[in-house]
Scaffold this active site. Structure first.
Site, PDB file in Angstrom:
ATOM      1  CB  CYS B  86      -0.960  -0.053   1.192  1.00 11.89           C
ATOM      2  SG  CYS B  86      -2.353   1.075   1.044  1.00 11.89           S
ATOM      3  CG  HIS B 203      -3.197  -3.619   3.330  1.00 15.21           C
ATOM      4  ND1 HIS B 203      -2.091  -2.977   3.838  1.00 15.21           N
ATOM      5  CD2 HIS B 203      -4.002  -2.641   2.864  1.00 15.21           C
ATOM      6  CE1 HIS B 203      -2.220  -1.678   3.685  1.00 15.21           C
ATOM      7  NE2 HIS B 203      -3.375  -1.430   3.085  1.00 15.21           N
ATOM      8  CD  GLU B 205      -0.125  -5.429   5.391  1.00 13.68           C
ATOM      9  OE1 GLU B 205      -0.158  -6.091   4.332  1.00 13.68           O
ATOM     10  OE2 GLU B 205      -0.342  -4.199   5.432  1.00 13.68           O
TER      11      GLU B 205
END
Lengths: 85, 237
Positions: B86, B203, B205
């Site tokens: 991002c 994302h 994560e």
């Protein structure tokens, strides 16, 4: 912005390159149409910066050019122009 | 194997990245403050999501001049694994480690939702455990994720196989309807010409446990771990 004899004022305009979509400009243009101004057929947004530089600095033009191309504008999507006052 | 997560003032995905490595992967990880002059011997560096330096001027434009970036750039140029999620992707394009730029989403709205991305190749450090064409469910959260580059450079990216992830629907069709931000060719993530630097708007994560909606993001971390433990030559990109 006030300047003294010891400084020079420079205005840098940063615009999106032609062909790069400017959704903000498109939205403003649509709003103008809704407000009753259908004659504005295109709006492009941009930004400007007022810089004050030490009048005694060496290589003023080179420095301005560098800060524009390294930081103020992203050469992939933007172009800049400089106005000295 | 040790991951490093850079924290810029305004980063907000640094703890997500840290937690993904430490708690989901059970691997070593440490934070690297943006003013640090040392990567602490990390084997892979993550530039996290967020709004580094408030996204002032342009997203990533100021962060690229944070002291640690000199070292990240040097690390990347020597073949080190660098990942930008991002805002981290925006920092990577601004710093010249990846080509192109991220423009305002074409509809101007901030997008925060789960989307699907298609894995375009598996011979990279980031997708080794994936199947070619596999569809991953990963969240996005950005206002400026509209990948843009000159037509000729996009062609170069495609010809080199540098497009690693593409926005797609659940069955893997990279349709216009599945494109959340107007990115050229549905580009969601790209790698450098040498294959060791990844930038992606989604994302992974934030998709490391099924209880939060998806664990597909783990595949990116597992791939990097496998690669760092036994590096395989990256396919000719």
């Amino acid at each position: 912005m006030t300047t003294t004899a010891k400084t020079k004022k420079v205005i840098v305009y940063v615009r999106l390159k032609d062909g790069v979509l400017d959704p903000q400009g498109v939205t403003i243009q649509k709003a103008l149409g809704q407000m009753g101004y259908p004659d504005f057929v295109s709006v492009r947004s941009g930004k400007f910066f007022e810089l004050e530089i030490d009048a005694g600095a060496s290589d003023i033009d080179r420095q301005i050019n560098e800060v524009c191309s390294k930081l103020l504008a992203n050469p992939v999507i933007e172009r800049f122009s400089v106005e000295k006052i | 194997m040790k991951f490093g997560v850079v924290t810029f003032p305004g980063s907000n995905g640094d703890y997500d990245s840290y937690a993904a490595v430490r708690f989901a992967m059970k691997e070593k990880v440490e934070f690297l403050w943006h003013k640090s002059e040392d990567l602490q011997g990390c084997d892979a560096v993550i530039l996290p999501g967020g709004f580094a330096h408030g996204d002032y001027l342009r997203a990533g434009a100021i962060a690229r001049f944070s002291p640690i970036m000199k070292h990240v750039i040097k690390f990347a140029k020597s073949g080190g694994i660098v990942i930008g999620f991002c805002n981290g992707f925006q920092v990577l394009t601004e710093s010249g480690l990846l080509p192109g730029a991220l423009l305002r989403n074409n509809h101007l709205r901030f997008n925060s939702k789960f989307i699907y991305i298609r894995v375009e190749r598996t011979d990279t450090p980031f997708t080794g455990v994936c199947r070619k064409g596999e569809v991953l469910k990963i969240p996005i959260a950005h206002g400026e994720g509209n990948y843009y580059n000159f037509e000729s450079d996009v062609r170069k990216l495609e010809d080199n196989g540098q497009v690693l992830f593409r926005y797609a629907d659940a069955s893997g069709n990279a349709s216009a309807a599945a494109n959340p931000n107007g990115s050229i060719n549905n580009i969601a993530g790209i790698v450098s010409a040498e294959g060791n630097v990844l930038g992606m708007m989604p994302h992974p994560e934030r998709a490391v446990e099924d209880i939060i909606g998806s664990s597909d993001g783990l595949k990116v971390f597992e791939s990097v771990l496998n690669y760092c433990i036994s590096p395989k030559p990256v396919g000719r990109l």
